[in-house]
Design a protein around this motif. Structure first.
Motif, PDB file in Angstrom:
ATOM      1  N   LEU A  57      -2.566   2.582  -3.430  1.00  0.00           N
ATOM      2  CA  LEU A  57      -3.607   2.736  -2.410  1.00  0.00           C
ATOM      3  C   LEU A  57      -4.372   4.027  -2.651  1.00  0.00           C
ATOM      4  O   LEU A  57      -3.804   5.016  -3.084  1.00  0.00           O
ATOM      5  N   GLY A  58      -5.632   4.016  -2.339  1.00  0.00           N
ATOM      6  CA  GLY A  58      -6.470   5.198  -2.468  1.00  0.00           C
ATOM      7  C   GLY A  58      -7.805   5.005  -1.774  1.00  0.00           C
ATOM      8  O   GLY A  58      -8.492   5.960  -1.476  1.00  0.00           O
ATOM      9  N   GLY A  59      -8.139   3.748  -1.501  1.00  0.00           N
ATOM     10  CA  GLY A  59      -9.415   3.440  -0.875  1.00  0.00           C
ATOM     11  C   GLY A  59      -9.411   3.700   0.618  1.00  0.00           C
ATOM     12  O   GLY A  59      -8.389   4.028   1.213  1.00  0.00           O
ATOM     13  N   GLU A  60     -10.577   3.529   1.219  1.00  0.00           N
ATOM     14  CA  GLU A  60     -10.753   3.785   2.652  1.00  0.00           C
ATOM     15  C   GLU A  60     -10.156   2.685   3.526  1.00  0.00           C
ATOM     16  O   GLU A  60      -9.483   2.971   4.509  1.00  0.00           O
ATOM     17  N   VAL A  61     -10.429   1.410   3.189  1.00  0.00           N
ATOM     18  CA  VAL A  61     -10.007   0.288   4.023  1.00  0.00           C
ATOM     19  C   VAL A  61      -9.543  -0.851   3.121  1.00  0.00           C
ATOM     20  O   VAL A  61     -10.168  -1.138   2.092  1.00  0.00           O
ATOM     21  N   TYR A  62      -8.439  -1.501   3.523  1.00  0.00           N
ATOM     22  CA  TYR A  62      -7.920  -2.677   2.818  1.00  0.00           C
ATOM     23  C   TYR A  62      -7.652  -3.770   3.837  1.00  0.00           C
ATOM     24  O   TYR A  62      -7.023  -3.526   4.864  1.00  0.00           O
ATOM     25  N   SER A  63      -8.105  -4.983   3.537  1.00  0.00           N
ATOM     26  CA  SER A  63      -7.757  -6.130   4.375  1.00  0.00           C
ATOM     27  C   SER A  63      -6.548  -6.820   3.744  1.00  0.00           C
ATOM     28  O   SER A  63      -6.442  -6.925   2.532  1.00  0.00           O
ATOM     29  N   LEU A  64      -5.619  -7.264   4.597  1.00  0.00           N
ATOM     30  CA  LEU A  64      -4.423  -7.965   4.150  1.00  0.00           C
ATOM     31  C   LEU A  64      -4.373  -9.318   4.830  1.00  0.00           C
ATOM     32  O   LEU A  64      -4.556  -9.411   6.048  1.00  0.00           O
ATOM     33  N   GLY A  65      -4.128 -10.361   4.051  1.00  0.00           N
ATOM     34  CA  GLY A  65      -4.035 -11.697   4.626  1.00  0.00           C
ATOM     35  C   GLY A  65      -3.996 -12.754   3.548  1.00  0.00           C
ATOM     36  O   GLY A  65      -4.032 -12.450   2.361  1.00  0.00           O
ATOM     37  N   ARG A  66      -3.957 -14.020   3.978  1.00  0.00           N
ATOM     38  CA  ARG A  66      -3.898 -15.108   2.989  1.00  0.00           C
ATOM     39  C   ARG A  66      -5.281 -15.556   2.529  1.00  0.00           C
ATOM     40  O   ARG A  66      -5.410 -16.325   1.589  1.00  0.00           O
ATOM     41  N   GLY A  67      -6.331 -15.075   3.186  1.00  0.00           N
ATOM     42  CA  GLY A  67      -7.687 -15.421   2.776  1.00  0.00           C
ATOM     43  C   GLY A  67      -8.009 -14.869   1.391  1.00  0.00           C
ATOM     44  O   GLY A  67      -7.577 -13.769   1.037  1.00  0.00           O
ATOM     45  N   GLU A  68      -8.754 -15.642   0.613  1.00  0.00           N
ATOM     46  CA  GLU A  68      -9.079 -15.220  -0.755  1.00  0.00           C
ATOM     47  C   GLU A  68      -9.943 -13.974  -0.791  1.00  0.00           C
ATOM     48  O   GLU A  68      -9.984 -13.279  -1.792  1.00  0.00           O
ATOM     49  N   GLU A  69     -10.638 -13.686   0.315  1.00  0.00           N
ATOM     50  CA  GLU A  69     -11.479 -12.494   0.363  1.00  0.00           C
ATOM     51  C   GLU A  69     -10.677 -11.235   0.708  1.00  0.00           C
ATOM     52  O   GLU A  69     -11.221 -10.131   0.693  1.00  0.00           O
ATOM     53  N   SER A  70      -9.385 -11.365   1.010  1.00  0.00           N
ATOM     54  CA  SER A  70      -8.543 -10.211   1.360  1.00  0.00           C
ATOM     55  C   SER A  70      -8.375  -9.293   0.152  1.00  0.00           C
ATOM     56  O   SER A  70      -8.228  -9.758  -0.984  1.00  0.00           O
ATOM     57  N   ASP A  71      -8.380  -7.991   0.418  1.00  0.00           N
ATOM     58  CA  ASP A  71      -8.159  -7.009  -0.658  1.00  0.00           C
ATOM     59  C   ASP A  71      -6.744  -7.112  -1.206  1.00  0.00           C
ATOM     60  O   ASP A  71      -6.527  -7.012  -2.409  1.00  0.00           O
ATOM     61  N   ILE A  72      -5.769  -7.277  -0.301  1.00  0.00           N
ATOM     62  CA  ILE A  72      -4.375  -7.484  -0.698  1.00  0.00           C
ATOM     63  C   ILE A  72      -3.979  -8.842  -0.141  1.00  0.00           C
ATOM     64  O   ILE A  72      -3.846  -9.029   1.067  1.00  0.00           O
ATOM     65  N   ARG A  73      -3.852  -9.798  -1.057  1.00  0.00           N
ATOM     66  CA  ARG A  73      -3.612 -11.180  -0.643  1.00  0.00           C
ATOM     67  C   ARG A  73      -2.127 -11.414  -0.420  1.00  0.00           C
ATOM     68  O   ARG A  73      -1.297 -11.068  -1.258  1.00  0.00           O
ATOM     69  N   LEU A  74      -1.807 -11.971   0.753  1.00  0.00           N
ATOM     70  CA  LEU A  74      -0.438 -12.327   1.111  1.00  0.00           C
ATOM     71  C   LEU A  74      -0.314 -13.841   1.006  1.00  0.00           C
ATOM     72  O   LEU A  74      -1.022 -14.571   1.707  1.00  0.00           O
ATOM     73  N   VAL A  75       0.565 -14.292   0.131  1.00  0.00           N
ATOM     74  CA  VAL A  75       0.681 -15.722  -0.146  1.00  0.00           C
ATOM     75  C   VAL A  75       1.775 -16.324   0.717  1.00  0.00           C
ATOM     76  O   VAL A  75       2.964 -16.176   0.442  1.00  0.00           O
ATOM     77  N   SER A  76       1.348 -16.974   1.802  1.00  0.00           N
ATOM     78  CA  SER A  76       2.260 -17.669   2.704  1.00  0.00           C
ATOM     79  C   SER A  76       1.436 -18.395   3.764  1.00  0.00           C
ATOM     80  O   SER A  76       0.409 -17.887   4.218  1.00  0.00           O
ATOM     81  N   LEU A  77       1.911 -19.551   4.177  1.00  0.00           N
ATOM     82  CA  LEU A  77       1.237 -20.291   5.251  1.00  0.00           C
ATOM     83  C   LEU A  77       1.506 -19.668   6.618  1.00  0.00           C
ATOM     84  O   LEU A  77       0.841 -19.997   7.592  1.00  0.00           O
ATOM     85  N   PHE A  78       2.473 -18.764   6.702  1.00  0.00           N
ATOM     86  CA  PHE A  78       2.814 -18.104   7.963  1.00  0.00           C
ATOM     87  C   PHE A  78       1.951 -16.871   8.241  1.00  0.00           C
ATOM     88  O   PHE A  78       2.137 -16.209   9.252  1.00  0.00           O
ATOM     89  N   VAL A  79       1.021 -16.578   7.347  1.00  0.00           N
ATOM     90  CA  VAL A  79       0.192 -15.369   7.451  1.00  0.00           C
ATOM     91  C   VAL A  79      -1.242 -15.784   7.778  1.00  0.00           C
ATOM     92  O   VAL A  79      -1.758 -16.761   7.233  1.00  0.00           O
TER      93      VAL A  79
END
Length: 161
Positions: free
Chosen positions: A50-72
């Motif tokens: 990490l070093g950037g200002e903002v990171y989005s986390l989620g299963r969406g393909e547009e997320s900066d950090i992609r979480l692979v799970s249907l529960f997310v």
């Protein structure tokens, strides 16, 4: 027992600084912080520096950090960098996105449900069953900075050509 010989040389090497007994020790360089997010999900184990200002986390393909799970959720959480001291900063994790839209399941920080939390070293974030992230704050010495005048290598003059 033989007498120890002492050097009578008073010559100072041209390359070495003269250091007196009252000399102030050089300032040591501050350690540099390295922020990591270690994610474990349906895709396995991954590390994100990490070093950037903002990171989005989620299963969406547009997320900066992609979480692979249907529960997310598609936009499950957001990491926001916040200044702490002069050169240092922390990361705050926020449930959902920055538009106050929360995720469906929320986030657990070290086992407790929290909508917002400033991450500390070894905090565990749970997004859903089998989807976790570990926050790590590491320190490494900076390569730049003042040289230590006490760190010298002594060479026996008789070994020089």
């Amino acid at each position: 027992m033989p007498d120890a010989k002492t050097s009578k040389s008073t010559q100072r090497s041209a390359n070495l600084p003269l250091i007196g007994l009252n000399a102030k020790p050089p300032e040591l360089s501050e350690p540099q912080e390295v922020h990591l997010l270690i994610v474990e999900d349906d895709d396995g184990y991954r590390e994100f520096p990490l070093g950037g200002e903002v990171y989005s986390l989620g299963r969406g393909e547009e997320s900066d950090i992609r979480l692979v799970s249907l529960f997310v959720s598609r936009r499950h959480a957001t990491l926001v960098r916040q200044p702490r001291d002069e050169d240092k900063y922390d990361y705050k994790i926020v449930d959902g996105n920055l538009n106050v839209q929360l995720s469906a399941n929320g986030i657990l920080i070290n086992g407790q449900k929290m909508p917002v939390h400033i991450l500390k070293n070894d905090d565990k974030v749970e997004f859903g069953p089998g989807v976790t992230a570990q926050y790590r704050l590491r320190y490494k010495e900076r390569k730049s900075g003042p040289l230590d005048p006490y760190d010298i290598t002594l060479i026996d003059p008789s070994r020089l050509d």
